[in-house]
Design a protein around this motif. Structure first.
Motif, PDB file in Angstrom:
ATOM      1  N   GLY A 305      26.714 -37.066  38.832  1.00  0.00           N
ATOM      2  CA  GLY A 305      27.105 -35.729  38.616  1.00  0.00           C
ATOM      3  C   GLY A 305      28.610 -35.832  38.193  1.00  0.00           C
ATOM      4  N   HIS A 306      29.232 -36.715  39.144  1.00  0.00           N
ATOM      5  CA  HIS A 306      30.951 -36.607  39.326  1.00  0.00           C
ATOM      6  C   HIS A 306      31.126 -37.503  37.955  1.00  0.00           C
ATOM      7  CE1 HIS A 306      34.689 -37.099  41.238  1.00  0.00           C
ATOM      8  NE2 HIS A 306      34.790 -38.191  40.465  1.00  0.00           N
ATOM      9  N   VAL A 307      30.518 -38.557  37.829  1.00  0.00           N
ATOM     10  CA  VAL A 307      30.789 -39.355  36.431  1.00  0.00           C
ATOM     11  C   VAL A 307      30.624 -38.458  35.195  1.00  0.00           C
ATOM     12  CG1 VAL A 307      30.286 -41.369  35.124  1.00  0.00           C
ATOM     13  CG2 VAL A 307      30.366 -41.531  37.558  1.00  0.00           C
ATOM     14  N   CYS A 308      29.795 -37.627  35.102  1.00  0.00           N
ATOM     15  CA  CYS A 308      29.401 -36.953  33.975  1.00  0.00           C
ATOM     16  C   CYS A 308      30.651 -35.785  33.760  1.00  0.00           C
ATOM     17  CB  CYS A 308      28.061 -36.282  34.071  1.00  0.00           C
ATOM     18  SG  CYS A 308      27.704 -35.349  32.777  1.00  0.00           S
ATOM     19  N   ALA A 309      30.712 -35.197  35.149  1.00  0.00           N
ATOM     20  CA  ALA A 309      31.884 -34.264  35.164  1.00  0.00           C
ATOM     21  C   ALA A 309      33.279 -34.731  34.714  1.00  0.00           C
ATOM     22  CB  ALA A 309      31.986 -33.431  36.409  1.00  0.00           C
ATOM     23  N   LYS A 310      33.549 -35.969  35.331  1.00  0.00           N
ATOM     24  CA  LYS A 310      34.924 -36.809  34.899  1.00  0.00           C
ATOM     25  C   LYS A 310      35.097 -36.873  33.697  1.00  0.00           C
ATOM     26  CE  LYS A 310      37.115 -37.530  38.049  1.00  0.00           C
ATOM     27  NZ  LYS A 310      37.376 -38.715  38.710  1.00  0.00           N
ATOM     28  N   LEU A 311      34.001 -37.409  32.874  1.00  0.00           N
ATOM     29  CA  LEU A 311      34.048 -37.514  31.379  1.00  0.00           C
ATOM     30  C   LEU A 311      34.329 -36.128  30.755  1.00  0.00           C
ATOM     31  CD1 LEU A 311      31.317 -39.483  29.145  1.00  0.00           C
ATOM     32  CD2 LEU A 311      32.345 -37.186  28.375  1.00  0.00           C
ATOM     33  N   VAL A 312      33.794 -35.166  30.932  1.00  0.00           N
ATOM     34  CA  VAL A 312      34.156 -33.990  30.301  1.00  0.00           C
ATOM     35  C   VAL A 312      35.597 -33.407  30.437  1.00  0.00           C
ATOM     36  CG1 VAL A 312      33.330 -31.503  29.929  1.00  0.00           C
ATOM     37  CG2 VAL A 312      31.537 -33.289  30.244  1.00  0.00           C
ATOM     38  N   PHE A 313      35.719 -33.649  31.991  1.00  0.00           N
ATOM     39  CA  PHE A 313      37.264 -33.141  32.448  1.00  0.00           C
ATOM     40  C   PHE A 313      38.278 -33.970  31.711  1.00  0.00           C
ATOM     41  CE2 PHE A 313      40.351 -33.254  35.537  1.00  0.00           C
ATOM     42  CZ  PHE A 313      40.804 -32.103  35.822  1.00  0.00           C
ATOM     43  N   VAL A 314      38.133 -35.193  31.675  1.00  0.00           N
ATOM     44  CA  VAL A 314      39.194 -36.068  31.130  1.00  0.00           C
ATOM     45  C   VAL A 314      39.163 -35.687  29.596  1.00  0.00           C
ATOM     46  CG1 VAL A 314      39.557 -38.609  30.339  1.00  0.00           C
ATOM     47  CG2 VAL A 314      39.230 -37.921  32.764  1.00  0.00           C
ATOM     48  N   ARG A 315      38.118 -35.526  29.050  1.00  0.00           N
ATOM     49  CA  ARG A 315      38.156 -35.091  27.431  1.00  0.00           C
ATOM     50  C   ARG A 315      38.710 -33.839  27.169  1.00  0.00           C
ATOM     51  NH1 ARG A 315      34.608 -36.192  23.094  1.00  0.00           N
ATOM     52  NH2 ARG A 315      35.855 -35.609  21.066  1.00  0.00           N
ATOM     53  N   ILE A 316      38.920 -33.045  28.125  1.00  0.00           N
ATOM     54  CA  ILE A 316      39.520 -31.757  28.045  1.00  0.00           C
ATOM     55  C   ILE A 316      41.092 -31.916  28.153  1.00  0.00           C
ATOM     56  CG2 ILE A 316      39.955 -29.419  28.953  1.00  0.00           C
ATOM     57  CD1 ILE A 316      36.723 -29.319  29.545  1.00  0.00           C
ATOM     58  N   PHE A 317      41.228 -32.625  29.005  1.00  0.00           N
ATOM     59  CA  PHE A 317      42.798 -32.771  29.713  1.00  0.00           C
ATOM     60  C   PHE A 317      43.543 -33.898  29.021  1.00  0.00           C
ATOM     61  CE2 PHE A 317      41.362 -29.634  32.753  1.00  0.00           C
ATOM     62  CZ  PHE A 317      42.148 -28.617  32.383  1.00  0.00           C
ATOM     63  N   ARG A 318      42.991 -34.629  28.331  1.00  0.00           N
ATOM     64  CA  ARG A 318      43.573 -35.819  27.747  1.00  0.00           C
ATOM     65  C   ARG A 318      43.549 -35.929  26.054  1.00  0.00           C
ATOM     66  NH1 ARG A 318      41.184 -41.753  28.174  1.00  0.00           N
ATOM     67  NH2 ARG A 318      39.626 -40.953  26.955  1.00  0.00           N
ATOM     68  N   ARG A 319      44.680 -35.751  25.181  1.00  0.00           N
ATOM     69  CA  ARG A 319      44.455 -35.702  24.047  1.00  0.00           C
ATOM     70  C   ARG A 319      45.631 -36.759  23.572  1.00  0.00           C
ATOM     71  NH1 ARG A 319      40.659 -33.207  24.410  1.00  0.00           N
ATOM     72  NH2 ARG A 319      39.947 -31.212  23.719  1.00  0.00           N
ATOM     73  N   HIS A 320      45.176 -37.561  22.343  1.00  0.00           N
ATOM     74  CA  HIS A 320      45.922 -38.319  21.718  1.00  0.00           C
ATOM     75  C   HIS A 320      46.722 -39.300  22.850  1.00  0.00           C
ATOM     76  CE1 HIS A 320      44.941 -36.042  18.419  1.00  0.00           C
ATOM     77  NE2 HIS A 320      45.460 -35.174  18.700  1.00  0.00           N
ATOM     78  N   GLY A 321      45.960 -39.762  23.718  1.00  0.00           N
ATOM     79  CA  GLY A 321      46.627 -40.661  24.724  1.00  0.00           C
ATOM     80  C   GLY A 321      47.480 -40.147  25.650  1.00  0.00           C
ATOM     81  N   THR A 322      47.807 -38.794  25.675  1.00  0.00           N
ATOM     82  CA  THR A 322      48.667 -37.974  26.608  1.00  0.00           C
ATOM     83  C   THR A 322      47.822 -37.206  27.644  1.00  0.00           C
ATOM     84  OG1 THR A 322      49.067 -36.197  25.319  1.00  0.00           O
ATOM     85  CG2 THR A 322      50.678 -38.238  25.135  1.00  0.00           C
ATOM     86  N   LYS A 323      48.079 -37.065  28.940  1.00  0.00           N
ATOM     87  CA  LYS A 323      47.238 -36.482  29.703  1.00  0.00           C
ATOM     88  C   LYS A 323      47.973 -35.055  30.040  1.00  0.00           C
ATOM     89  CE  LYS A 323      49.350 -38.331  34.056  1.00  0.00           C
ATOM     90  NZ  LYS A 323      49.902 -37.086  34.309  1.00  0.00           N
TER      91      LYS A 323
END
Length: 448
Positions: A305-323
């Motif tokens: 569940g953590h791996v799945c949540a981290k994928l979505v979380f990173v996708r939301i807050f990382r854009r074009h190589g910047t966090k």
């Protein structure tokens, strides 16, 4: 394929902090890259061994001693090679955090969306399997004293609460407890079947239809299906180059445990072996074994569940190589987003586990589609991406590697097609025999 400008290339070497998904963590409130290799190994063991080991004795009962041993050792060895290739691909492209990132390297935006969606779907179904197993455990321990839907909800809530820590380093300590838990439960089971004596018939080989035989093979494939989270584990390691140590620890441990449990339990129970393996003992020991297994049932689900949540979380807050700052700070936005994602994942897992009457068979379908590639086939594609055509046939070693990885890609395709066929046949047979419960049924699932 030419990579986007924000990714590392051979022409432009960047420091790790510039292209790593979490950036420079020196001043970060939440530091992600803190795991040493043995903690990563503990996570991988907890994620992989938990539910996988519970189906191994029934696999031996279906396939016989010879085929069972050969497949456990053979598929384990191949899983080691494919896991190593995932690590090599991550070292080549350090910005990779998940399968979606790898998909973008392989096939651009389309590859990113396809592999990202596949990883999320597969992980949510794995979470649902832990909700279902938790429900069966509670039903068995209490002898069906309450509605099974309540036990499923309690299992989902426990997993949700344990998923809330933002870093894998925080969960790695729970992984040690998880591994001790499954070892204790399996040890109790082996002692129990030993005390009961030989109760079934043993076969060296077995005569099965292709569908039933391959359905047993998919159980072994699922037992090695931890590769789906490897990129995320490596991304939070202090030294990503140490991943090989964690991988070898995992593969030696899980292959050995699968063989020991499969051989010992099958030697005493024979063709009467059931899955999960904890159901092969007497009623009292069965309850004790499930009680001991509760930590691993929940913690292994938490890791997925953590791996799945981290994928979505990173996708939301990382854009074009910047966090965004919300990734590494204790902001209200960051924490509320993280908790909301975790809630959504476990709510979906609960609903899927309860609504779908043939969940175990559907999990076989999902494993055939996704585990076949995440554990095996896609690593072959990674190898071909890292080795351009001009390098594949230059030496004898390279030629052998090219043939081997070509076989791995074809193996992934074969497992997907054959696994789908076997799982669909099983679903059809289940409807014919009326063996599926209704959705949100309070019927006890206790193994008594």
């Amino acid at each position: 394929m030419k990579l986007p400008h924000h990714k590392v290339t051979e022409e432009k070497a960047l420091s790790a902090s510039e292209f790593d998904v979490y950036g420079d963590e020196e001043k970060a409130d939440i530091k992600y890259r803190t795991m040493v290799w043995w903690k990563a190994a503990a996570l991988m063991l907890a994620e992989t061994v938990s539910l996988g080991i519970l189906s191994i004795p029934s696999v031996f009962a279906s396939l016989g001693f010879v085929a069972g041993c050969i497949l456990v050792i053979g598929l384990g060895a191949i899983a080691t090679a494919t896991g190593y290739m995932i690590g090599a691909f991550k070292l080549k492209y350090p910005h990779i955090h998940n399968m979606a990132d790898a998909g973008e390297i392989l096939a651009g935006p389309i590859g990113r969306e396809v592999l990202g969606a596949a990883q999320v779907i597969f992980l949510i179904f794995i979470c649902a399997s832990h909700v279902l197993t938790g429900m069966i455990a509670f039903d068995t321990i209490t002898a069906g004293a309450s509605c099974s839907v309540l036990w499923a909800a309690i299992s989902a809530i426990i997993c949700l609460l344990l998923t809330i820590p933002r870093t894998l380093n925080g969960i790695s300590y729970m992984s040690v407890a998880s591994f001790i838990s499954i070892l204790a439960a399996i040890l109790i089971t082996m002692i129990g079947v030993g005390i009961a004596g030989h109760t079934g018939t043993l076969t060296v080989t077995s005569n099965l239809t292709f569908a039933k035989g391959f359905l047993a093979v998919t159980d072994i494939i699922f037992a090695y299906a931890g590769h789906v989270g490897f990129f995320t584990f490596i991304a939070e390691m202090r030294e990503p180059a140490d991943f090989a140590k964690a991988l070898y620890t995992l593969q030696i441990a899980d292959t050995s445990l699968y063989l020991i449990v499969g051989i010992v339990v099958y030697a005493y129970v024979g063709d009467t072996a059931v899955s999960p393996a904890l159901g092969n003992t007497g009623v009292t020991l069965r309850k004790v074994a499930y009680g001991m297994a509760l930590p691993t049932i929940f913690i292994a689900g938490v890791i997925n569940g953590h791996v799945c949540a981290k994928l979505v979380f990173v996708r939301i807050f990382r854009r074009h190589g910047t966090k965004s700052r919300h990734m590494t700070s204790h902001s209200v936005v960051g924490w509320s987003t993280w908790i909301a994602i975790c809630c959504a994942i476990w709510a979906l897992a609960f609903v899927i586990a309860e609504v779908i009457p043939f969940f175990n068979e559907l999990l076989g379908v999902i494993s055939a589609i996704f585990a076949s590639w995440f554990t095996y086939g896609i690593s072959g594609i990674f190898w071909f991406h890292l080795n351009p055509p001009s390098q594949r046939w230059t030496t004898t070693i390279q030629k052998l590697k090219t043939i081997f990885w070509s076989c791995i890609v074809m193996m992934g395709g074969f497992i997907m097609v054959a696994g789908l066929y076997a799982s669909i046949v099983s679903i059809i047979d289940g409807y014919k025999t009326g063996g599926f419960p209704g959705p949100f049924s309070c019927m006890s699932r206790a193994l008594l």
